[in-house]
Scaffold this active site. Sequence first.
Site, PDB file in Angstrom:
ATOM      1  N   GLY A  14       1.016  -1.242  -0.109  1.00 35.23           N
ATOM      2  CA  GLY A  14      -0.041   0.066   0.107  1.00 35.23           C
ATOM      3  C   GLY A  14       0.769   1.206  -0.026  1.00 35.23           C
ATOM      4  O   GLY A  14       0.287   2.316   0.384  1.00 35.23           O
ATOM      5  N   ASN A  16       1.852   3.033  -2.687  1.00 41.21           N
ATOM      6  CA  ASN A  16       1.208   4.027  -3.503  1.00 41.21           C
ATOM      7  C   ASN A  16      -0.074   4.495  -3.124  1.00 41.21           C
ATOM      8  O   ASN A  16      -0.530   5.735  -3.197  1.00 41.21           O
ATOM      9  CB  ASN A  16       1.122   3.312  -4.894  1.00 41.21           C
ATOM     10  N   ASN A 109      -4.301   2.574 -13.404  1.00 39.57           N
ATOM     11  CA  ASN A 109      -3.454   1.773 -12.955  1.00 39.57           C
ATOM     12  C   ASN A 109      -2.245   2.054 -12.993  1.00 39.57           C
ATOM     13  O   ASN A 109      -1.548   2.981 -13.938  1.00 39.57           O
ATOM     14  CB  ASN A 109      -3.809   0.304 -13.656  1.00 39.57           C
ATOM     15  N   HIS A 111       1.852   0.750 -13.408  1.00 39.19           N
ATOM     16  CA  HIS A 111       2.700  -0.142 -13.831  1.00 39.19           C
ATOM     17  C   HIS A 111       4.215  -0.064 -13.791  1.00 39.19           C
ATOM     18  O   HIS A 111       4.565   1.197 -14.221  1.00 39.19           O
ATOM     19  CB  HIS A 111       2.276  -0.849 -15.414  1.00 39.19           C
ATOM     20  N   ASP A 152      -2.904  -3.986 -19.425  1.00 40.01           N
ATOM     21  CA  ASP A 152      -1.814  -3.094 -19.574  1.00 40.01           C
ATOM     22  C   ASP A 152      -2.040  -2.536 -20.902  1.00 40.01           C
ATOM     23  O   ASP A 152      -1.047  -1.974 -21.683  1.00 40.01           O
ATOM     24  CB  ASP A 152      -0.325  -3.469 -19.314  1.00 40.01           C
ATOM     25  N   GLU A 181       6.827   5.736  -9.194  1.00 46.86           N
ATOM     26  CA  GLU A 181       5.615   5.472  -9.146  1.00 46.86           C
ATOM     27  C   GLU A 181       4.995   6.440  -8.161  1.00 46.86           C
ATOM     28  O   GLU A 181       3.830   6.866  -8.071  1.00 46.86           O
ATOM     29  CB  GLU A 181       5.214   4.076  -8.482  1.00 46.86           C
TER      30      GLU A 181
END
Length: 210
Positions: A14, A16, A109, A111, A152, A181
Amino acid sequence: MSEVKIAVLVSGGGTNMQAIKKEIEKGNINGRIEIVISSNEKAFALERAAKYGIEGIYIGKNNYSDVHKRTEAILEILEKKEIQLIVLAGYMSILENSFIERYKNRIINIHPALIPSFCGKGYYGQKVHQAVLDYGAKVSGATVHFVDEGTDTGPVILQEAVEVKDDDTVETLAARVLEAEHRLLPKAVKLFCEGKLVVEGRKVRILTNK
């Protein structure tokens, strides 16, 4: 302009989600994380959410073995919370097409590579970084994209490159990509909450004058 109601779907630590929450607390994001949903009942992300006073819930194979019922359970929560943006932050479960269609261009999302390289089916977690090193690529990075019915394959919102060093291991490369990120995902969430993302086919246009 009212706060955008956000749901964060997780499976792991978690960090992010935490990065987004910190930017919200600084006043940089006009949004609020209403719920954290984990596909892993032991995910540390649920503990992080609790520390922030955010409701966290486990919905996974152990309590919803049928994928359709699992989807229905998640959708019921999202609708009850009137969620406007769904953020997949290390979420390791597959979303059904009906789910994606219902929230079209409202699911993003992160990646850990530069899409369209090292992405798609089978490319997740440390497997991505191992593939980058095995290939001998000189650059990797992070990509935030809208989620579509593929893996993706949705329109790219933001990307940040990360140099691959000669002495990199999976762990060292993963750590630097994760730093990217943590910068990139909150920025994308901020832009969404400000209504500055416009999807035009495969391209995402970022408005600068709104």
